[in-house]
Design an enzyme around this catalytic site. Structure first.
Site, PDB file in Angstrom:
ATOM      1  N   PRO A  39      -5.343  -5.762   5.059  1.00 44.07           N
ATOM      2  CA  PRO A  39      -5.992  -6.563   4.011  1.00 44.07           C
ATOM      3  C   PRO A  39      -5.300  -7.921   3.892  1.00 44.07           C
ATOM      4  CG  PRO A  39      -5.255  -4.414   3.163  1.00 44.07           C
ATOM      5  CD  PRO A  39      -4.651  -4.578   4.518  1.00 44.07           C
ATOM      6  N   HIS A  59     -10.349   5.901   8.770  1.00 46.62           N
ATOM      7  CA  HIS A  59      -9.175   5.716   7.896  1.00 46.62           C
ATOM      8  C   HIS A  59      -9.275   6.629   6.675  1.00 46.62           C
ATOM      9  CE1 HIS A  59      -6.861   1.862   8.912  1.00 46.62           C
ATOM     10  NE2 HIS A  59      -7.635   2.094   9.944  1.00 46.62           N
ATOM     11  N   PHE A  97     -13.329  -1.166   3.260  1.00 48.56           N
ATOM     12  CA  PHE A  97     -11.876  -1.314   3.309  1.00 48.56           C
ATOM     13  C   PHE A  97     -11.203  -0.794   2.052  1.00 48.56           C
ATOM     14  CE2 PHE A  97     -13.803  -4.618   5.900  1.00 48.56           C
ATOM     15  CZ  PHE A  97     -13.347  -4.173   7.137  1.00 48.56           C
ATOM     16  N   LEU A  98     -11.959  -0.686   0.967  1.00 51.61           N
ATOM     17  CA  LEU A  98     -11.357  -0.166  -0.260  1.00 51.61           C
ATOM     18  C   LEU A  98     -11.373   1.359  -0.255  1.00 51.61           C
ATOM     19  CD1 LEU A  98     -10.045  -1.151  -2.877  1.00 51.61           C
ATOM     20  CD2 LEU A  98     -12.263  -0.911  -3.985  1.00 51.61           C
ATOM     21  N   GLN A  99     -12.376   1.957   0.410  1.00 48.39           N
ATOM     22  CA  GLN A  99     -12.531   3.419   0.269  1.00 48.39           C
ATOM     23  C   GLN A  99     -11.258   4.186   0.614  1.00 48.39           C
ATOM     24  OE1 GLN A  99     -14.751   5.388   3.777  1.00 48.39           O
ATOM     25  NE2 GLN A  99     -16.293   3.942   3.094  1.00 48.39           N
ATOM     26  N   ASP A 100     -10.619   3.864   1.741  1.00 50.52           N
ATOM     27  CA  ASP A 100      -9.431   4.644   2.118  1.00 50.52           C
ATOM     28  C   ASP A 100      -8.230   4.333   1.234  1.00 50.52           C
ATOM     29  OD1 ASP A 100      -7.501   2.777   4.217  1.00 50.52           O
ATOM     30  OD2 ASP A 100      -9.554   2.124   3.913  1.00 50.52           O
ATOM     31  N   GLN A 101      -8.194   3.114   0.654  1.00 45.82           N
ATOM     32  CA  GLN A 101      -7.048   2.738  -0.177  1.00 45.82           C
ATOM     33  C   GLN A 101      -7.038   3.473  -1.515  1.00 45.82           C
ATOM     34  OE1 GLN A 101      -5.768  -1.492  -0.135  1.00 45.82           O
ATOM     35  NE2 GLN A 101      -7.608  -1.875   1.060  1.00 45.82           N
ATOM     36  N   GLN A 109       0.822  -1.216   0.000  1.00 44.87           N
ATOM     37  CA  GLN A 109       0.000   0.000   0.000  1.00 44.87           C
ATOM     38  C   GLN A 109       0.851   1.260   0.000  1.00 44.87           C
ATOM     39  OE1 GLN A 109      -2.890   0.807   3.265  1.00 44.87           O
ATOM     40  NE2 GLN A 109      -3.936  -1.011   2.529  1.00 44.87           N
TER      41      GLN A 109
END
Length: 309
Positions: A74, A263, A237-241, A47
């Site tokens: 993840p 996050h 969990f994808l939104q902040d990435q 990441q």
């Protein structure tokens, strides 16, 4: 790792330090190795390094060592099955080769990530959810754990999903990780829901000592179902990435999400401070979202250009 990627200077990066000074230089490609020496997550190493090596002078090969399926990060399966296909919409590709899986507490996993630099990133528009068309996943055991555990996790997850979604076949494969591709003992499950517009959502869970297999499967199923209820196009969990890529892209990106996580709020704060990108977060105005906690995150990216290409 980031210091080494760009021949930078790093001071104060020690446990207990309250101030870190980092002075980056030119990002260079080539082979880089980073080893957490524990079950620290290889996915978190990926990441942090990926946005950097996209702007390197030449292709990169990252050898990342630690935990592939670890708590508070993840799982590598999530990175491959959800993060990868969505993040590649920004206009780049990466290849990830899982050499060895590693679990808490020993770690010992290794993945090799290969990617080429880009001139610029494209903005994305992920606002059309579509309808769920398939649900699939894998329930795994590694080391000395019996295969029955994988079957039990999968069966419990399917039963849980069936209560809410009756009209779709749910295909969760129980898997025994090969001895030569997994270090230590571990078990876990990841379940993916795919929609007609190519959105991907996941629920996942890892086994722990003293937690029965059914509970691990049910936890993952409930997480997936919760992510499907909010009406967004990405899971929690994808939104902040995606924030860093939206900030660097050339143009306006929009994603539709459920409740905005802490996050994500943190990622937005730093992207605005450091990259000078501009974000807005507002409630979705679509009719079908009126009763739900659904938001649109919009970003005017800075159109970062790769000075090396």
């Amino acid at each position: 790792m980031i210091r080494d990627l760009c021949d930078g200077q790093l001071e104060g990066a020690a446990i207990g330090s309250t101030e870190v000074t980092f002075t980056p230089e030119k990002i260079k490609g080539g082979i880089h190795t980073a080893d957490t020496k524990t079950a620290g997550s290889v996915c978190l190493l990926m990441q942090v390094s990926m946005p950097c090596v996209l702007f390197a002078a030449s292709p990169s090969e990252l050898h990342l060592k630690g935990g592939t399926n670890a708590e508070m990060a993840p799982q590598i399966d999530y990175t491959m099955m959800v993060f990868k296909p969505i993040v590649e919409k920004f206009g780049f590709n990466f290849n990830c080769d899982i050499k060895m899986r590693g679990y808490y507490p020993k770690g010992g996993g290794e993945v090799i990530v290969r990617m080429s630099p880009v001139t610029q990133l494209n903005p994305i528009n992920l606002t059309d959810r579509g309808s769920v068309t398939k649900i699939y996943g894998r329930a795994f055991v590694a080391g000395v754990l019996p295969f029955k555990v994988a079957k039990d996790m999968a069966a419990a997850a399917v039963r849980c999903i069936r209560k809410e979604i009756r009209d779709l076949y749910v295909n969760i494969q129980p898997v025994q990780e090969p001895k030569d591709q997994a270090f230590g003992n571990g078990n876990g499950i990841i379940i993916i829901a795919e929609t007609s517009t190519g959105c991907l959502f996941a629920g996942s869970s890892l086994g722990k000592r003293g937690v029965n297999a059914d509970k691990v499967g049910i936890d993952a199923a409930e997480m997936l179902l919760a992510n499907l209820r909010h009406g967004g196009t990405v899971d929690e969990f994808l939104q902040d990435q995606l924030i860093i890529f939206m900030a660097l892209a050339n143009g306006v990106s929009r994603i539709k999400t459920g409740p905005v996580t802490l996050h994500t709020q943190t990622a937005i704060h730093f992207a605005e401070q450091l990259a000078k990108a501009k974000f807005t977060v507002k409630k979705s105005e679509d009719e079908e979202d009126s009763s739900k906690d659904t938001y649109i995150i919009e970003c005017q990216g800075i159109g970062m250009r790769n000075p090396n290409l």
